[in-house]
Write a protein that holds these residues in place. Structure first.
Motif, PDB file in Angstrom:
ATOM      1  N   GLU A   6      43.945-101.611 -32.092  1.00  0.00           N
ATOM      2  CA  GLU A   6      43.923-102.299 -30.884  1.00  0.00           C
ATOM      3  C   GLU A   6      43.512-101.181 -29.832  1.00  0.00           C
ATOM      4  O   GLU A   6      43.796 -99.851 -29.960  1.00  0.00           O
ATOM      5  CB  GLU A   6      45.207-102.864 -30.370  1.00  0.00           C
ATOM      6  CG  GLU A   6      45.724-103.972 -31.327  1.00  0.00           C
ATOM      7  CD  GLU A   6      44.970-105.360 -30.823  1.00  0.00           C
ATOM      8  OE1 GLU A   6      44.653-105.504 -29.914  1.00  0.00           O
ATOM      9  OE2 GLU A   6      44.935-106.188 -31.603  1.00  0.00           O
ATOM     10  N   PRO A   7      42.637-101.542 -28.798  1.00  0.00           N
ATOM     11  CA  PRO A   7      42.361-100.357 -27.950  1.00  0.00           C
ATOM     12  C   PRO A   7      43.393-100.319 -27.018  1.00  0.00           C
ATOM     13  O   PRO A   7      44.253-100.924 -26.738  1.00  0.00           O
ATOM     14  CB  PRO A   7      41.083-101.684 -27.011  1.00  0.00           C
ATOM     15  CG  PRO A   7      41.318-102.917 -27.313  1.00  0.00           C
ATOM     16  CD  PRO A   7      42.269-102.998 -28.683  1.00  0.00           C
ATOM     17  N   ALA A   8      43.282 -98.965 -26.449  1.00  0.00           N
ATOM     18  CA  ALA A   8      44.295 -98.554 -25.559  1.00  0.00           C
ATOM     19  C   ALA A   8      44.497 -99.558 -24.208  1.00  0.00           C
ATOM     20  O   ALA A   8      43.544-100.088 -23.986  1.00  0.00           O
ATOM     21  CB  ALA A   8      44.001 -97.173 -24.811  1.00  0.00           C
ATOM     22  N   PRO A   9      45.591 -99.706 -23.982  1.00  0.00           N
ATOM     23  CA  PRO A   9      46.892 -98.794 -23.820  1.00  0.00           C
ATOM     24  C   PRO A   9      47.604 -99.601 -25.009  1.00  0.00           C
ATOM     25  O   PRO A   9      49.011 -99.468 -24.946  1.00  0.00           O
ATOM     26  CB  PRO A   9      47.569 -99.034 -22.668  1.00  0.00           C
ATOM     27  CG  PRO A   9      47.055-100.390 -21.836  1.00  0.00           C
ATOM     28  CD  PRO A   9      45.682-100.673 -22.552  1.00  0.00           C
ATOM     29  N   ARG A  10      47.176-100.687 -25.750  1.00  0.00           N
ATOM     30  CA  ARG A  10      48.345-101.557 -26.638  1.00  0.00           C
ATOM     31  C   ARG A  10      48.633-100.535 -27.802  1.00  0.00           C
ATOM     32  O   ARG A  10      47.580-100.136 -28.705  1.00  0.00           O
ATOM     33  CB  ARG A  10      47.515-102.630 -26.804  1.00  0.00           C
ATOM     34  CG  ARG A  10      48.303-103.688 -28.097  1.00  0.00           C
ATOM     35  CD  ARG A  10      47.565-105.000 -28.152  1.00  0.00           C
ATOM     36  NE  ARG A  10      48.172-105.605 -28.996  1.00  0.00           N
ATOM     37  CZ  ARG A  10      49.364-106.509 -29.097  1.00  0.00           C
ATOM     38  NH1 ARG A  10      49.766-106.855 -27.943  1.00  0.00           N
ATOM     39  NH2 ARG A  10      49.741-107.271 -30.133  1.00  0.00           N
ATOM     40  N   PRO A  11      49.909-100.317 -27.988  1.00  0.00           N
ATOM     41  CA  PRO A  11      50.053 -99.315 -29.251  1.00  0.00           C
ATOM     42  C   PRO A  11      50.211-100.220 -30.514  1.00  0.00           C
ATOM     43  O   PRO A  11      51.250-100.794 -30.800  1.00  0.00           O
ATOM     44  CB  PRO A  11      51.549 -98.948 -28.702  1.00  0.00           C
ATOM     45  CG  PRO A  11      52.111-100.005 -27.982  1.00  0.00           C
ATOM     46  CD  PRO A  11      50.892-100.605 -27.259  1.00  0.00           C
TER      47      PRO A  11
END
Length: 142
Positions: A16-21
């Motif tokens: 996933e793209p930042a900021p999703r961890p």
């Protein structure tokens, strides 16, 4: 890439793209080709951590990269590989589609292993994706 216990590098694929961890830990790889190179890289990695020579019997090919630290060792990966674009076809570290005509593997979802300290519900969530029947699956420690 991250370091566990100050000695084992682990390969995480960020999904996933930042900021999703969100990421997948690559816990095992089933060797298809390059077994000799994987064996040599694993031996070099072991030499960096061993205090005594390795007197164990040879590891079967299917078990060479059957654990997250072994995946990194067999491919000579370390934190210097952090941020590699796994979708770039020119990257030396990349994901590839299966060859044309090769059947899709049977994938199963099971509870994760090695996270007992996380407690429920996390220890029972079926977030460990495996290729059913693979001889290279990582195993829980006894």
């Amino acid at each position: 890439m991250y370091l566990v216990y100050g000695m084992h590098h682990c390969l995480n694929v960020v999904t996933e793209p930042a900021p999703r961890p969100a990421a997948l830990l690559i816990r095992a790889v089933e060797p298809i080709e390059g077994v000799g190179a994987m064996r040599a890289a694993r031996a070099r990695a072991r030499m960096g951590h061993a205090t005594m020579p390795d007197l164990r019997s040879p590891v079967p090919d299917a078990r060479l990269a059957a654990g997250p630290g072994l995946v990194a060792a067999c491919f000579s990966l370390d934190r210097g590989d952090t941020g590699a674009d796994l979708c770039d076809p020119s990257s030396p570290l990349r994901l590839e589609t299966r060859p044309a005509g090769e059947p899709a593997p049977e994938v199963a979802a099971t509870p994760r292993i090695g996270i007992d300290r996380a407690g429920e519900p996390w220890t029972s969530v079926p977030w460990r994706l495996i290729v059913s029947g693979s001889p290279s699956l990582s195993r829980a420690r006894a």
